[in-house]
Structures are given as C-alpha cells and as structure tokens.
Design an enzyme around this catalytic site. Structure first.
Site, short mmCIF file in Angstrom:
data_model
loop_
_atom_site.label_atom_id
_atom_site.label_comp_id
_atom_site.label_asym_id
_atom_site.label_seq_id
_atom_site.Cartn_x
_atom_site.Cartn_y
_atom_site.Cartn_z
NE ARG A 170 -11.09 55.10 -5.32
CZ ARG A 170 -10.21 56.02 -5.00
NH1 ARG A 170 -10.45 57.29 -5.22
NH2 ARG A 170 -9.03 55.68 -4.51
CD GLU A 223 -8.26 56.45 2.04
OE1 GLU A 223 -7.97 55.24 1.99
OE2 GLU A 223 -7.75 57.30 1.30
NE ARG A 238 -12.57 56.81 -1.41
CZ ARG A 238 -11.39 56.23 -1.22
NH1 ARG A 238 -11.19 54.98 -1.61
NH2 ARG A 238 -10.40 56.87 -0.65
CB CYS A 275 -5.52 59.71 1.07
SG CYS A 275 -3.91 59.27 0.40
CB THR A 289 -3.04 59.68 -3.38
OG1 THR A 289 -4.01 58.93 -2.64
CG2 THR A 289 -1.69 59.55 -2.74
NE ARG A 306 -8.18 52.34 -6.92
CZ ARG A 306 -7.96 51.09 -7.33
NH1 ARG A 306 -7.06 50.85 -8.29
NH2 ARG A 306 -8.61 50.07 -6.80
NE ARG A 312 -4.28 51.32 -5.78
CZ ARG A 312 -5.10 52.10 -5.08
NH1 ARG A 312 -6.20 51.60 -4.54
NH2 ARG A 312 -4.82 53.38 -4.90
CD GLU A 365 -3.35 52.15 -1.56
OE1 GLU A 365 -4.32 52.49 -0.90
OE2 GLU A 365 -2.59 52.92 -2.13
P1 ADP Z 1 -10.00 52.13 -3.75
O1 ADP Z 1 -10.57 51.70 -5.03
O2 ADP Z 1 -10.99 52.82 -2.92
O3 ADP Z 1 -8.75 52.93 -3.98
P2 ADP Z 1 -8.87 49.46 -3.11
O4 ADP Z 1 -7.63 49.55 -3.93
O5 ADP Z 1 -8.73 48.92 -1.73
O6 ADP Z 1 -9.58 50.87 -2.87
O7 ADP Z 1 -9.93 48.58 -3.90
C1 ADP Z 1 -11.19 48.35 -3.35
C2 ADP Z 1 -11.83 47.07 -3.86
O8 ADP Z 1 -12.20 47.23 -5.21
C3 ADP Z 1 -10.91 45.86 -3.81
O9 ADP Z 1 -11.65 44.73 -3.42
C4 ADP Z 1 -10.48 45.71 -5.25
O10 ADP Z 1 -10.12 44.39 -5.60
C5 ADP Z 1 -11.74 46.13 -5.96
N1 ADP Z 1 -11.51 46.54 -7.34
C6 ADP Z 1 -10.74 47.54 -7.80
N2 ADP Z 1 -10.75 47.62 -9.13
C7 ADP Z 1 -11.57 46.62 -9.56
C8 ADP Z 1 -12.00 46.16 -10.83
N3 ADP Z 1 -11.63 46.76 -11.96
N4 ADP Z 1 -12.84 45.09 -10.85
C9 ADP Z 1 -13.24 44.47 -9.73
N5 ADP Z 1 -12.89 44.88 -8.52
C10 ADP Z 1 -12.05 45.92 -8.42
C1 CIR Z 2 0.31 54.81 1.96
O1 CIR Z 2 0.91 55.84 2.21
O2 CIR Z 2 0.85 53.83 1.41
C2 CIR Z 2 -1.14 54.70 2.37
N1 CIR Z 2 -1.42 55.74 3.30
C3 CIR Z 2 -2.03 54.80 1.13
C4 CIR Z 2 -1.73 55.97 0.23
C5 CIR Z 2 -2.49 56.07 -1.07
N2 CIR Z 2 -3.71 55.39 -1.05
C6 CIR Z 2 -4.89 55.94 -1.08
O3 CIR Z 2 -5.11 57.06 -1.42
N3 CIR Z 2 -5.91 55.15 -0.74
#
Ligand code: ADP
Ligand code: CIR
Length: 344
Positions: A112, A211, A215, A257, A259, A266, A295, A300
């Site tokens: 993403r 966020e 995305r 954010c 990060t 990501r 994660r 996250e």
């Molecule tokens: P972001 O990707 O925006 O940083 P999250 O860590 O919250 O946010 O992940 C968003 C969603 O994407 C969650 O439901 C997570 O399980 C899903 N996800 C992340 N990576 C994968 C993957 N490789 N395969 C399937 N689902 C995934």
């Molecule tokens: C934290 O500080 O743990 C949250 N604010 C998430 C920080 C990093 N995550 C992100 O970029 N989505």
C-alpha cells in the site's frame, strides 16, 4: 498548555524527543491551517504505549514543529534534514521472483501507499466540509479507472455492520475506533466522508479518509510480490493524472504519521513461521537486519494467530519504492530459509 505528564516508562519517540526546551520553543506556534503542538502530540500523550506518538496536521507542521519531528524522522527512517527523497517505481529494477511458489509459507502479499491531496490539510486538521470535498474528488477519480482496476466506491456511511465486519476480518478494510487515531483527531465526524473502493476480486482497493486521504492498496493470495507491485504502480500512475498529491522534494509524499513519509509504502506478506515464532530473538535478528517490522495478523497493534505474522518494510523515506519492496523481499527469503532449518 503546560509540559505534559509523560511517565518514565514511556518509550515512544515523543517521550524521547519532547524535552522541556523543545516544548517551550514550540508551544505557542500555529500553522496556517490552525494546527498546534498540543494537537500534534495528543495521541502520544493519551496513549503512553505509542511507538511514535505524533501526527502532523498539514505539510507545514513538519517545518514549524521540526525541532520535534526531525529527530523522530531521523531515528525512524535514518534520514537527516539535509537528505532528499527519491522515487523509483520501475518494476524492472525489482528482483523478486516468488520466494514460495508452493505457497507453504506466504499466505498473502499486500503493498500500500498513502497519499494526501495537495493544498488540503491532513486528516488530523481537516474540517468536515473539506473532508467531504476530498471524498468527492477521490471517488470521482476512482470512477474513471478501467480494466483490472475498475471497481466501485462503498461509503462507510450506510454500510451494514455485517458487511463492514466481514471486510475488516478479511483484511480489506480499516478497523473502526483506533485509539491512536482517535486522539490524533482522525476519527472526527466518523463515519462520514470515509469509504472503500475495490475491484471485483479485491486485488485493488483504496481506503478514503482514514489515516491518510488515500491508501492505495494492491493485494492477492500467495507470494508473487512483483505482480502486486506492478498492479500498484499502474494504479498510482493512473490516479496521479487525475489528482494532485502532496509531495515535497525533502520529505517525499506527505502523510499524517511521520513513519509514512517518503514512499508512504508498506509492502507486507502474511507469513506462516510457527518454528521461528518460538525463537523470537532469532526472528527479530533477521527482521532487524533487513529493516523489517513484525506486526500481528490484524495489522498494527494486533497479535499473531497460528504462527502467522505480518512482515513489512520499516523504512519508507530516503529509499525508493523499489528498495522498500526489495527490503521486504530479501528479508522474507531469509525468514523462509531460517524456518526451513528450524523445521528439520
Ligand atoms: P497499514 O497497512 O495501512 O499500515 P494495518 O497494519 O492496520 O495498516 O493493516 C491494514 C490491514 O491490512 C489489516 O487488516 C492487515 O491484516 C491487512 N494486511 C496487511 N498486510 C497484509 C497481507 N500481506 N495480506 C493480507 N492482509 C494484510
Ligand atoms: C504509534 O505511535 O504507535 C501510533 N501512532 C502508530 C505509529 C506508526 N504507525 C503508522 O504509521 N500507521
């Protein structure tokens, strides 16, 4: 506002870098969109278990509050204030043939990027009316996508609870009520203005006004990382013709954010490694070597289930998109090797 009460056990980058001197220097400042230090730090002040703890309200926040943001960006991405960001979306430069063609380890792959609209405030500072305008602009641009990317936009407002729940469980949709986003002001006026676009197969999806304003997501079962990257690049390049995204020569794509700055990318796999999971020290040593983050299965701040972890690139700024995916790929190859040895 007085210096916040930050307990000694707090390990976030906010707690590390918000010294009383930095606080005094920044506490009266306000961006043109009205964002303040108090708002920027609220998430980390209210959530002491944050890893980072700060959010930007607009591009100007990164400049105005730089005595706080710069060291955080330096520590997270290894990127200094004199560095500049570079982009490379050429999939010919990515060396990533499927590391697990028998699908023994990799359950699914997802890449993403975050994007925000130029000249709009970011989610923590945006007013409801502007958020709705952003939603209209984005859903309008998405409606013109064709071929594999063709899909439909589903606003969160009016979506049945069961459909929403299923989309979250299946890893397609953002969760609701995240406390880190709540304290950052990102859940104001929920669920209005939020939604998800996806194609029929759910291999291409766009989250709207979570966020970040967008995305953009490419995902599919299995480990064909290159195919997922190629689809993402095609979508990003098409959308870039219809929408102007916030971008700075120094910080790359601007995100709420810190990060996510730079590539805002990501790239992750869900990978089943039950043996490595029993030796977290070894697992962590591999992920650290390849600049990866571990994660849980629901993203996250979630836990692993059945030895399945979400492994993704940690660095996003000061490296190209190709490098971000290459970090993940190289690390995943090493993780699979280690899992095979331990399984014997
Ligand atoms: P972001 O990707 O925006 O940083 P999250 O860590 O919250 O946010 O992940 C968003 C969603 O994407 C969650 O439901 C997570 O399980 C899903 N996800 C992340 N990576 C994968 C993957 N490789 N395969 C399937 N689902 C995934
Ligand atoms: C934290 O500080 O743990 C949250 N604010 C998430 C920080 C990093 N995550 C992100 O970029 N989505």
């Amino acid at each position: 506002m007085n210096y916040p009460d930050l307990p000694k056990e707090c390990t976030s980058l906010l707690c590390k870098y918000l010294t009383p001197e930095v606080f005094e220097m920044l506490k009266e400042k306000k961006t043109a969109f009205g964002f303040t230090l108090e708002k920027a730090i609220n998430s980390g002040v209210e959530n002491i278990d944050s890893g980072i703890g700060v959010y930007a309200g607009d591009e100007e926040s990164y400049e105005l509050f730089s005595p706080l943001f710069d060291p955080i960006i330096q520590e997270y991405h290894g990127f200094s204030k004199v560095d500049s960001h570079k982009s490379n979306l050429d999939s010919n430069d990515l060396h990533a043939s499927d590391p697990d063609p028998e699908e023994k380890y990799i359950v699914s792959t997802r890449i993403r990027v975050g994007r925000n609209l130029k000249d709009f405030p970011l989610g923590p500072a945006i007013a409801q009316q502007s958020r709705l305008i952003a939603e209209k602009m984005i859903s309008g641009a998405l409606a013109s996508l064709k071929g594999e990317l063709k899909g439909e936009y589903y606003p969160l407002l009016g979506m049945s609870e069961s459909v929403q729940k299923q989309l979250i469980e299946d890893h397609f949709l953002f969760k609701e009520g995240d406390r880190f986003l709540e304290s950052a002001g990102l859940n104001r006026n929920w669920p209005e203005g939020r939604g998800i676009y996806h194609n029929e197969d759910k291999t291409f999806l766009v989250w709207v006004n979570e966020e970040d304003q967008l995305r953009i997501i490419s995902m599919q079962p299995g480990g064909d990382i290159k195919a997922v990257f190629v689809r993402l690049v095609s979508a990003v390049q098409t959308l870039e013709k219809a929408l102007h995204f916030a971008y700075s020569e120094h910080l790359g794509y601007i995100t709420s954010c810190p990060t996510n700055l730079g590539t805002a990318m990501r790239a992750s796999v869900h990978i089943k490694v039950p043996n490595l999971a029993k030796d977290m020290e070894k697992f962590k040593a591999i992920t650290d070597k390849y600049h990866l983050q571990i994660r849980g299965i629901h993203g996250e701040h979630s836990e692993s289930e059945g030895g399945v972890y979400d492994i993704s690139n940690r660095r996003r700024l000061g490296i190209t998109e190709v490098q971000a995916v290459q970090d993940m790929y190289d690390g995943v190859v090493a993780i699979i090797e280690a899992e095979k040895i331990l399984a014997k």
